[in-house]
Design a protein around this motif. Structure first.
Motif, mmCIF file in Angstrom:
data_model
loop_
_atom_site.group_PDB
_atom_site.id
_atom_site.type_symbol
_atom_site.label_atom_id
_atom_site.label_comp_id
_atom_site.label_asym_id
_atom_site.label_seq_id
_atom_site.Cartn_x
_atom_site.Cartn_y
_atom_site.Cartn_z
ATOM 1 N N HIS A 1 11.695 99.319 38.667
ATOM 2 C CA HIS A 1 11.250 99.737 37.336
ATOM 3 C C HIS A 1 9.779 99.389 37.070
ATOM 4 O O HIS A 1 9.321 99.471 35.925
ATOM 5 C CB HIS A 1 12.136 99.087 36.265
ATOM 6 N N GLY A 2 9.043 99.035 38.138
ATOM 7 C CA GLY A 2 7.616 98.773 37.983
ATOM 8 C C GLY A 2 7.288 97.518 37.196
ATOM 9 O O GLY A 2 6.235 97.440 36.541
ATOM 10 N N LEU A 3 8.149 96.499 37.247
ATOM 11 C CA LEU A 3 7.970 95.286 36.450
ATOM 12 C C LEU A 3 7.736 94.052 37.313
ATOM 13 O O LEU A 3 7.693 92.933 36.785
ATOM 14 C CB LEU A 3 9.211 95.052 35.566
ATOM 15 N N SER A 4 7.599 94.238 38.633
ATOM 16 C CA SER A 4 7.486 93.071 39.509
ATOM 17 C C SER A 4 6.207 92.285 39.246
ATOM 18 O O SER A 4 6.142 91.076 39.498
ATOM 19 C CB SER A 4 7.542 93.500 40.977
ATOM 20 N N GLY A 5 5.177 92.947 38.724
ATOM 21 C CA GLY A 5 3.923 92.244 38.450
ATOM 22 C C GLY A 5 3.956 91.394 37.207
ATOM 23 O O GLY A 5 3.010 90.664 36.923
ATOM 24 N N VAL A 6 5.025 91.473 36.443
ATOM 25 C CA VAL A 6 5.107 90.729 35.184
ATOM 26 C C VAL A 6 5.618 89.308 35.395
ATOM 27 O O VAL A 6 5.331 88.410 34.627
ATOM 28 C CB VAL A 6 6.028 91.484 34.187
ATOM 29 N N VAL A 7 6.398 89.071 36.478
ATOM 30 C CA VAL A 7 6.960 87.743 36.713
ATOM 31 C C VAL A 7 5.867 86.798 37.170
ATOM 32 O O VAL A 7 4.760 87.200 37.549
ATOM 33 C CB VAL A 7 8.095 87.812 37.762
ATOM 34 N N ALA A 8 6.176 85.499 37.162
ATOM 35 C CA ALA A 8 5.182 84.471 37.474
ATOM 36 C C ALA A 8 4.639 84.647 38.879
ATOM 37 O O ALA A 8 5.394 84.824 39.842
ATOM 38 C CB ALA A 8 5.813 83.084 37.329
ATOM 39 N N ALA A 9 3.291 84.569 39.037
ATOM 40 C CA ALA A 9 2.661 84.779 40.341
ATOM 41 C C ALA A 9 3.027 83.692 41.327
ATOM 42 O O ALA A 9 3.036 83.901 42.533
ATOM 43 C CB ALA A 9 1.147 84.855 40.164
ATOM 44 N N GLU A 10 3.339 82.488 40.817
ATOM 45 C CA GLU A 10 3.661 81.411 41.750
ATOM 46 C C GLU A 10 5.053 81.546 42.344
ATOM 47 O O GLU A 10 5.458 80.748 43.178
ATOM 48 C CB GLU A 10 3.540 80.036 41.059
ATOM 49 N N GLU A 11 5.822 82.575 41.919
ATOM 50 C CA GLU A 11 7.145 82.769 42.485
ATOM 51 C C GLU A 11 7.149 84.093 43.231
ATOM 52 O O GLU A 11 7.332 85.144 42.650
ATOM 53 C CB GLU A 11 8.204 82.779 41.390
ATOM 54 N N PRO A 12 6.856 84.081 44.543
ATOM 55 C CA PRO A 12 6.734 85.323 45.301
ATOM 56 C C PRO A 12 8.081 86.021 45.455
ATOM 57 O O PRO A 12 9.126 85.441 45.176
ATOM 58 C CB PRO A 12 6.202 84.861 46.664
ATOM 59 N N ASP A 13 8.009 87.258 45.963
ATOM 60 C CA ASP A 13 9.218 88.047 46.239
ATOM 61 C C ASP A 13 10.106 87.293 47.215
ATOM 62 O O ASP A 13 9.687 86.975 48.324
ATOM 63 C CB ASP A 13 8.797 89.395 46.841
ATOM 64 N N ARG B 1 18.340 86.152 42.908
ATOM 65 C CA ARG B 1 16.893 86.378 42.762
ATOM 66 C C ARG B 1 16.437 87.598 43.557
ATOM 67 O O ARG B 1 15.591 88.370 43.100
ATOM 68 C CB ARG B 1 16.117 85.135 43.215
ATOM 69 N N THR B 2 16.994 87.804 44.764
ATOM 70 C CA THR B 2 16.582 88.945 45.592
ATOM 71 C C THR B 2 16.928 90.270 44.910
ATOM 72 O O THR B 2 16.109 91.193 44.845
ATOM 73 C CB THR B 2 17.263 88.882 46.964
ATOM 74 N N TYR B 3 18.140 90.366 44.394
ATOM 75 C CA TYR B 3 18.558 91.608 43.723
ATOM 76 C C TYR B 3 17.736 91.843 42.458
ATOM 77 O O TYR B 3 17.320 92.961 42.175
ATOM 78 C CB TYR B 3 20.046 91.527 43.389
ATOM 79 N N LEU B 4 17.476 90.755 41.705
ATOM 80 C CA LEU B 4 16.677 90.901 40.487
ATOM 81 C C LEU B 4 15.275 91.399 40.822
ATOM 82 O O LEU B 4 14.719 92.261 40.133
ATOM 83 C CB LEU B 4 16.614 89.565 39.741
ATOM 84 N N THR C 1 13.199 82.783 38.626
ATOM 85 C CA THR C 1 14.394 81.983 38.880
ATOM 86 C C THR C 1 15.191 81.786 37.601
ATOM 87 O O THR C 1 16.421 81.906 37.577
ATOM 88 C CB THR C 1 14.004 80.623 39.475
ATOM 89 N N GLU C 2 14.470 81.485 36.494
ATOM 90 C CA GLU C 2 15.149 81.268 35.222
ATOM 91 C C GLU C 2 15.788 82.562 34.701
ATOM 92 O O GLU C 2 16.907 82.547 34.186
ATOM 93 C CB GLU C 2 14.150 80.716 34.192
ATOM 94 N N ILE C 3 15.066 83.659 34.866
ATOM 95 C CA ILE C 3 15.603 84.948 34.406
ATOM 96 C C ILE C 3 16.874 85.291 35.184
ATOM 97 O O ILE C 3 17.877 85.720 34.608
ATOM 98 C CB ILE C 3 14.551 86.064 34.577
ATOM 99 N N ALA C 4 16.834 85.101 36.526
ATOM 100 C CA ALA C 4 18.000 85.404 37.349
ATOM 101 C C ALA C 4 19.184 84.530 36.961
ATOM 102 O O ALA C 4 20.330 84.992 36.924
ATOM 103 C CB ALA C 4 17.661 85.221 38.832
ATOM 104 N N ARG C 5 18.897 83.216 36.656
ATOM 105 C CA ARG C 5 19.992 82.320 36.285
ATOM 106 C C ARG C 5 20.630 82.753 34.972
ATOM 107 O O ARG C 5 21.854 82.752 34.840
ATOM 108 C CB ARG C 5 19.449 80.878 36.163
ATOM 109 N N LYS C 6 19.787 83.126 33.997
ATOM 110 C CA LYS C 6 20.306 83.542 32.696
ATOM 111 C C LYS C 6 21.135 84.840 32.818
ATOM 112 O O LYS C 6 22.139 85.010 32.131
ATOM 113 C CB LYS C 6 19.160 83.769 31.715
ATOM 114 N N LEU C 7 20.676 85.742 33.676
ATOM 115 C CA LEU C 7 21.369 87.032 33.816
ATOM 116 C C LEU C 7 22.558 86.961 34.761
ATOM 117 O O LEU C 7 23.347 87.920 34.845
ATOM 118 C CB LEU C 7 20.386 88.103 34.330
ATOM 119 N N GLY C 8 22.670 85.860 35.526
ATOM 120 C CA GLY C 8 23.759 85.746 36.481
ATOM 121 C C GLY C 8 23.554 86.624 37.699
ATOM 122 O O GLY C 8 24.534 87.092 38.300
ATOM 123 N N LEU C 9 22.293 86.850 38.089
ATOM 124 C CA LEU C 9 21.967 87.711 39.225
ATOM 125 C C LEU C 9 21.304 86.884 40.313
ATOM 126 O O LEU C 9 20.664 85.858 40.047
ATOM 127 C CB LEU C 9 21.024 88.845 38.807
#
Length: 577
Positions: free
Chosen positions: A558-570, A548-551, A538-546
């Motif tokens: 790019h194979g990076l979905s496993g890096v975000v916080a586990a408590e914030e599901p897709d 959350r779904t698109y982010l 959520t914080e990353i999306a807010r900073k980037l202006g995107l």
């Protein structure tokens, strides 16, 4: 001259009617009369010059039309490969373009053991004229043209002193006669004169003007070029390994006689003959003709009457490519409307995916599912539609390497690689490059500003020696440029502008494509954003202006979905879309 003495058309009367002068001499009748007479004379001279100019313009237009007709017939006859039909067509063409009553073409060439043989084609000659033709060929007008290599032209042969000793000319009471040589081209094999084109008219004098003579001499030179090339090509065509696969005109669009092309045509023939409509992967360098091969397979297969639908996977952005391939329903995205995708449009026929290596990974998964189940789901729909397609895909990439580096799905590669057709580059079949250049040149000769009809031997060798890194596409552009630059019937090496015709262009490191560079930038930027503001999406999306779904979709791509916080599901629920 009386002032009212005018004659001719109303226009002439207007021109001749005197304009009375003004000034001191207007009161002197004699001076006035002399002025009128002088003016009348000047007007008649001007009118005579206008008639001369008009006659010259008509002659020019007639000459231009004759040359244009000859050029058109050169083009129409250029596709004929057999000597007999070609000569018959040429004779019929020149007979239509002139006021000739009769005509014939005589071609001499060496037979077995060096004995001279003759090919003769005639028009409007009766059987009773056989003796006349024999006399002309053996030692008469045609024989003289063969010996001297010069044109014989007479306004009225029966009254011409140069034919005083020709009994057959007087017996036939020939009037107009024109006989032009058919010369061998410079550097061509055989005798200096390959034959002759003879035309006459027994009833009308001066049928062949000087302009017609020059145009028909040009036609004779063209015949010489074609006959010489025909003689060169007979032995080549007799050893053509592709001939068994071209029966009935099949695959005529694929140019070349090399063993590599023969192997390609053999596999294509097997596919269309047995009705094999399995997924087909066509590989080859840029410009080798992958699209042409796909269209030929469709055109000569059992699906020829069904649609051929093509799309270039590199030509559309990702957000449009999915709806183009699979279709969409109204409301699925902004400005979306209900429409069928290309896979549905191609049902019963062929769907050709060019540049398949550029397909994004998430669409590769969706295409794989469609190929496995033969069903597609439009974007925004939960209903599947059955499809029956022959899928062909083409790429200039090494898909095995793309699989190893994780840019192409292994399972999709295996699904596509049921039938594999590889098109060899031109540098591996130099003789084919010359034949292909001649085909491209024949397409250009229909343009009114193109004078070239043939490749010179030096130009052919330059084409044969050039590596052609852009393959057929580069060769076609080079021939187009050369055809415009050429000033005579031959294309020369200078017209091709290939440097020395042998050296390959300096090697340049191949940079990444726009899509590759953009994808690499996105991934590196997302990694930086996660390190800077993560791991909360959520914080990353807010900073980037995107959103959350698109982010999250970008992270998955790019194979990076496993890096975000586990408590914030897709935020996009699995299975949706």
């Amino acid at each position: 001259m009386p002032l009212n003495d005018v004659s001719g058309s109303p226009e002439e009367q207007i021109l001749e009617f005197p304009v009375l002068p003004r000034g001191p001499q207007a009161d002197d009748p004699e001076a006035l009369r002399e002025e009128v007479i002088a003016l009348h004379g000047r007007l008649k001279q001007a009118r005579a010059r206008l008639r001369e100019y008009d006659g010259a313009a008509r002659a020019y237009r007639g000459e231009r039309e004759l040359y244009r007709s000859i050029c058109n017939h050169m083009v129409s006859l250029g596709g004929e490969r057999s000597l007999g039909p070609f000569l018959e067509g040429a004779l019929q063409a020149i007979h239509r373009m002139t006021r000739a009553e009769r005509g014939c073409i005589v071609v001499y060439h060496a037979g077995a053991g060096g004995a001279a043989t003759t090919v003769l084609k005639t028009i409007q000659f009766a059987e009773s004229d056989a003796g006349f033709l024999h006399d002309q060929i053996s030692g008469g007008i045609i024989g003289e043209v063969r010996t001297t290599g010069r044109t014989v032209h007479s306004r009225c042969a029966v009254e011409d002193d140069q034919f005083r000793g020709y009994a057959s000319v007087h017996r036939m009471a020939l009037r107009s006669v024109l006989c032009v040589p058919i010369p061998a081209p410079s550097g061509g094999a055989g005798s200096q004169v390959l034959g002759a084109l003879y035309l006459d008219n027994r009833h009308v004098e001066d049928v062949f003007s000087q302009e017609a003579r020059q145009a028909i001499e040009l036609f004779g030179r063209y015949l010489g070029l074609w006959i010489d090339q025909h003689a060169r090509g007979v032995s080549t065509r007799s050893d053509d390994p592709t001939r068994p696969f071209r029966t009935g005109g099949q695959f005529k669009e694929v140019v070349g006689r090399s063993p590599a092309v023969a192997a390609l045509l053999e596999e294509m023939d097997r596919i269309v003959r047995k009705g094999i409509f399995e997924n087909t992967l066509i590989t080859g360098e840029t410009g080798t003709g992958k699209d042409l091969v796909a269209r030929c397979l469709h055109a000569y297969s059992g699906r020829r009457d069904q649609p051929f639908v093509a799309i270039n996977c590199a030509a559309l952005p990702e957000n449009l490519l999915e709806s183009e391939l699979f279709g969409s329903v109204a409301g699925a995205f902004t400005h979306a409307r209900t429409r069928r995708g290309l896979l549905e449009e191609a049902t019963g026929g062929v769907c050709f995916l060019d540049e398949i290596g550029e397909l994004p990974l998430h669409l590769q998964a969706k295409l794989l599912r469609a190929l496995q189940e033969r069903r597609v789901r439009r974007v925004g729909s939960n209903r599947e539609v059955a499809v029956d397609i022959w899928l062909m895909a083409a790429t200039n990439r090494d898909l095995e390497q793309e699989v190893r580096e994780g840019r192409f799905r292994t399972d999709l590669f295996y699904r596509l690689n049921v039938i594999r057709l590889s098109i060899p580059p031109l540098r591996d079949r130099p003789d084919d490059s010359v034949e292909l250049a001649r085909v491209f040149l024949q397409r250009e000769v229909t343009k009114p500003y193109v004078s070239a009809r043939f490749l010179s031997p030096e130009a052919a060798e330059a084409i044969r020696s050039h590596p052609w890194p852009g393959n057929a596409r580069e060769l076609e552009h080079a021939v187009q440029k050369a055809a415009v630059r050429a000033t005579g019937p031959y294309v020369t090496p200078g017209d091709l502008d290939l440097d020395d015709g042998t050296a390959a262009p300096p090697a340049r490191a191949a940079g990444p494509s726009w899509k590759e560079a953009n994808s690499d930038f996105q991934r590196r930027y997302l990694v930086w954003a996660i390190e800077e503001w993560g791991p909360g999406i959520t914080e990353i999306a807010r900073k980037l202006g995107l959103h959350r779904t698109y982010l999250y979709k970008l992270l998955q791509k790019h194979g990076l979905s496993g890096v975000v916080a586990a408590e914030e599901p897709d935020p996009a629920a699995p299975g949706r879309g």
